[in-house]
Design an enzyme around this catalytic site. Sequence first.
Site, PDB file in Angstrom:
ATOM      1  N   VAL A 102       0.966  -1.197   0.036  1.00 55.99           N
ATOM      2  CA  VAL A 102       0.037  -0.051  -0.107  1.00 55.99           C
ATOM      3  C   VAL A 102       0.833   1.260  -0.060  1.00 55.99           C
ATOM      4  O   VAL A 102       0.387   2.539   0.354  1.00 55.99           O
ATOM      5  CB  VAL A 102      -0.990   0.168   1.241  1.00 55.99           C
ATOM      6  CG1 VAL A 102      -2.066  -1.163   1.019  1.00 55.99           C
ATOM      7  CG2 VAL A 102      -0.208  -0.091   2.459  1.00 55.99           C
ATOM      8  N   HIS A 118      -4.576  -4.330  -1.825  1.00 58.07           N
ATOM      9  CA  HIS A 118      -4.662  -3.978  -0.519  1.00 58.07           C
ATOM     10  C   HIS A 118      -5.054  -2.485  -0.136  1.00 58.07           C
ATOM     11  O   HIS A 118      -4.956  -1.835   0.999  1.00 58.07           O
ATOM     12  CB  HIS A 118      -3.636  -4.585   0.360  1.00 58.07           C
ATOM     13  CG  HIS A 118      -3.753  -6.127   0.581  1.00 58.07           C
ATOM     14  ND1 HIS A 118      -2.730  -6.978   1.042  1.00 58.07           N
ATOM     15  CD2 HIS A 118      -4.652  -6.842  -0.063  1.00 58.07           C
ATOM     16  CE1 HIS A 118      -2.887  -8.062   0.944  1.00 58.07           C
ATOM     17  NE2 HIS A 118      -4.042  -8.322   0.409  1.00 58.07           N
TER      18      HIS A 118
END
Length: 265
Positions: A102, A118
Site C-alpha cells: 500500500v 490491499h
Amino acid sequence: MTGRASARGSAFRPSREHRRIVFLTGAGLSARAGLPTFRGEDGLWAVHPELERAMHASALPDCIPDLWRVWPGMYAAAQRTGPTPGHRAIARMGAAVITQNVDGLHQTAGNRDVAELHGDAGRAACLGPDCTWSTKLAPGDGERAEDHGAPSLCPVCGAPTRPDVVLFDEMLPADALERAERLAREADLFVAVGTSGVVFPAAQLAPTARRAGARTVLIDVNPEDPVSARAQFDEVITGDAHDVLPQWERALNGVRSSTFLDPFD
C-alpha cells in the site's frame, strides 16, 4: 527477501519473447526501503500488537485513530526512501504489477499499470459502505484525518473517513481484483516477488496465469515452503530480488552497468 543471496535453483531469465510480464509483489519487496514486513519476530504485528488488533474490520470505527497514526506515516516513510532497485527494475522492464503493498512505490518508480489489492495508504476513503469518496493525503503526524490533510467526516455523506487500506475480514476492492485476474490471464510471464503468493485470493493468480499459458516464477531469498513453491511455480529462484531483477532488466534492455540506473545498490 531482505537478505543478500545469489540466485540459486534456477538459471531462468526472461527474454524478449516475453511481451507481457506481470509481477505479483508483497511486503518483502519494500523491506529494502526500510518498511517492516507484517509477520515474524521483527514484523509490524510483533512491534505494534495494537495495530494488528486495529486492522480488523470488526474494530471499526473505534480503531480509526490507530489507523491514522500508522498508515500515512508508513506511506510517507516509503516515499522519502524512494523505490528500491527491485521496484525500479520492474518499472524499466515495462511490466504490469499486481501488488499487496500500500506504499505507492511502484507508481513512484514509474509503473502505471498497477492493481493495488490491499488499497493505498496515501489516500483517504469514506467508511460509508456505499460511498466512493476518496482523496489524496498529505501525510503528517497524528491520529486525526486533519493531521494528514483530510477531513474527519466525508464531505459527500458525512460518515467518518479512514486510510484507504484493506482490513482483515474486508473484501478486496472489486475493481483491483478484477484487474489482477485479467493481468494474470494475459501474462506470458508471471513473477511473484516478496510474497509467498499462497494466501487467497492472491494464491489463485499464479495458477490462473499458468493455466492461460504463462511461465510462472517465484523469487525469494528463503522460500517458506520450497516443496509447495516448486509445485506452484515453474521456476523458483532462491535469491535477493534486488540483485535478480536489475540483472533481468539489464539483460532485457542491453544495459552493461547499473551504476547510474541503480543508485541504491
